[in-house]
Design an enzyme around this catalytic site. Sequence first.
Site: not given
Length: 346
Positions: A112, A143
């Site tokens: 993140g 991601d």
Amino acid sequence: MTDLIVTTEGAVGRLRLNRPKAIHALNAAMCAGILDALEAWRADEAVRCVVIDHAEGRGFCAGGDIRMLAGSGATDGADARAFFHTEYRMNHRLFAYVKDTVAFMDGITMGGGVGVSQPCRYRVATEHTRLAMPETGIGLFPDVGGGWYLSRLPGRIGQYLALTGARLDGAEALALGLATHYLPAARVEEAKARIVAEPDAIAAVLTSLAEPAPEATILSHRDDIDRLFASDDLDDVLAALAADDGDFARATRDTLATKSPLSMKVSLKLLKDAAGMATFADEMRQEFAVACRVVQRPDFAEGVRALIVDKDNAPRWEPATVDGVSDHMVDRIFAPLPEDEAWTPD
């Protein structure tokens, strides 16, 4: 204590991640807070640029709220989907933001944290920077836009980083374009103060305080990486590694043996698809569909158990082998979501 400190200093909007005990890992409230602040500053002519850093403690951002995601994924996955939806909107908002943004990646910048820093126009690395997308080790995939950024690195370095989760130091991040400037950590606070004083001269400020970075070690392995990771087929990559008796190939082979076979196949497909994506929003829509499914796969809960909860570093992956991961299994993970469930940027 608030997990996100939102302030303005002069003409600078300041976003400070503030979960020191979790190395500033992002939770849903932090992502929503960043979104709200960016929206408020977007039309505020008094705010000329945005600076993102961390408050007390070590590291910039260690990732997302993995324990929450694992707990949600083990049930109906609703909280995990809500988190990803908000986090990815934050990633996209930063990517498309019209005002200058600066991220200080001083220390651990993983998962993140990569998603928060990489969309920024200016990305500052230091000798403390450790940047990585280590998700295959916990049954996930890179991601938060990882598919977009990694697929656009030189040669096959992105595929190498996606599969191995290798950590880059500040010099390596700079050499690969993941950082725009390399500053000594001792000059970071001066850089922030000068940006507050000269918000329209960010590039000049950072350049004046930068110093030549050390040699980027990863580039010495560039030929090996491009050759060994040339294929988008994981079986071919593993065969190339098995046929090479060099030290680099052997170490890489040992590393991949610890990763989730499903996650590695998903990651390779993610980067292959991402290279052809027309927009960052398209990439995030795809990543959201993949994340919603992968978070409920057994490997994610098992990876979190093995590496974060029990810390026995002995995950039992399902499927246990690369041969057990069928193309059909991967294709189902990548199938588009129904329109009413799909991710949207706003």
